[in-house]
Design an enzyme around this catalytic site. Sequence first.
Site, short mmCIF file in Angstrom:
data_model
loop_
_atom_site.label_atom_id
_atom_site.label_comp_id
_atom_site.label_asym_id
_atom_site.label_seq_id
_atom_site.Cartn_x
_atom_site.Cartn_y
_atom_site.Cartn_z
N GLY A 165 0.84 -1.20 0.00
CA GLY A 165 0.00 0.00 0.00
C GLY A 165 0.87 1.24 0.00
O GLY A 165 2.07 1.18 -0.27
N ARG A 242 0.46 -5.01 11.83
CA ARG A 242 -0.36 -5.39 12.97
C ARG A 242 0.19 -6.68 13.56
O ARG A 242 0.56 -7.61 12.82
CB ARG A 242 -1.81 -5.63 12.53
CG ARG A 242 -2.58 -4.38 12.17
CD ARG A 242 -2.85 -3.52 13.42
NE ARG A 242 -3.58 -2.31 13.12
CZ ARG A 242 -3.04 -1.09 13.04
NH1 ARG A 242 -1.75 -0.92 13.25
NH2 ARG A 242 -3.79 -0.03 12.80
N GLU A 271 -1.16 -5.71 23.08
CA GLU A 271 -0.51 -4.41 23.31
C GLU A 271 -1.17 -3.71 24.48
O GLU A 271 -2.40 -3.75 24.59
CB GLU A 271 -0.61 -3.55 22.05
CG GLU A 271 0.21 -4.12 20.91
CD GLU A 271 0.21 -3.21 19.68
OE1 GLU A 271 -0.33 -2.09 19.74
OE2 GLU A 271 0.75 -3.65 18.66
N HIS A 290 4.73 0.26 19.25
CA HIS A 290 3.75 0.66 18.24
C HIS A 290 3.84 2.17 17.94
O HIS A 290 2.87 2.92 18.13
CB HIS A 290 2.32 0.30 18.71
CG HIS A 290 1.33 0.27 17.59
ND1 HIS A 290 0.27 -0.61 17.54
CD2 HIS A 290 1.23 1.01 16.46
CE1 HIS A 290 -0.44 -0.41 16.44
NE2 HIS A 290 0.13 0.57 15.77
C1 OXD Z 1 -1.85 3.15 12.24
C2 OXD Z 1 -0.99 2.84 13.37
O1 OXD Z 1 -2.71 2.34 11.89
O2 OXD Z 1 -0.25 3.73 13.83
O3 OXD Z 1 -1.71 4.23 11.68
O4 OXD Z 1 -0.99 1.71 13.82
#
Ligand code: OXD
Length: 328
Positions: A165, A242, A271, A290
């Site tokens: 992406g 993720r 998390e 994150h």
């Molecule tokens: C997002 C993230 O989805 O920071 O932008 O996880």
Amino acid sequence: MYPYPYLSHPQSSTPIGQGVPGQYMQRFIGRLEQQLQDLHFRPSVSMCDTDTCPADTDFVIVWGTFPRFLRSIPPQTCKAIFSFGAGVDHLVSVAHCIPKQRGNDRIPLIRLTDDQRGQKMSEYVLFNVLRYITHAHTYRVQQEEALWSPVSHTYGVRVGFLGYGKLARHCHDAAKAFVPNVAVWTRTSRHPLKIHATLDQFLGDTDVLIVLCPLTPETRHLLNERTLSLLPKGACLINASRGPVVDTEGLKTVMQRGHLSFAALDVFETEPLPPSDSLWGMDNVYITPHCSAITSPMSVARDMAGKMRQICDGDTDVMGVVDMERMY
Ligand code: OXD
């Protein structure tokens, strides 16, 4: 036109990452107000799911998943729901709570696509690619032991992007300056850089695997003990998408076997990562909380304000509208 962004600010119960910190939120609201000065912007902030959305709301901005709050968004006035993140898996999982507008479509959900996000993600990815190529993590361990022991240089490293992406494309362009061998694996076959027939082949030819795909039912645990073992021995994993794309137990097994030599993890299945998790103690794992692509309140506000204006002008073809079928 009087847009009335309603800002939903989860302090807790957000399933991924942490809530947007209060200070950040304050600065963000200030920037958004600046950007939309002429449109009489009136922000209103909700902290929990017990709040309901005001009846005349034009735009909603959310990070957490508040089913009850989402159900209360007025479809008569609300033109779009903006996510504070680029990833929207958590919101897609409660998409059934988003009210339908006339025509039976749900109020559109729009994710962040600000350019600064690409820049930040490239810094994180490149830093870790170069750490791997220069054996920085090995030397860090050696330094702790006052050990003088050069490691042979690595040549011809092959980098592979899982997902392609906007963020991955930015990282790809940045990585090209250092690594000539870059391939991608995407859900569709239309990308010219997608040269492998199967995911297994792609993994077998990848020394540095950069995970930047969305979390969907198809990608959940896509990387597990079997698939991670297909990477060449000594390979490296960088996950900035993720946590659940990687099966943590499978990853630990593969790391403990010494099959992978380095993993940079910014996202986790749970998390914050619990203090008791064994990943913390692994020498060859680099953990960040994150935060790989947190962008400035100004950049986020500019992105959202631009899209709000576009929608107010009747143009619904804005970048980042989530396809609820594809789930990203
Ligand atoms: C997002 C993230 O989805 O920071 O932008 O996880």
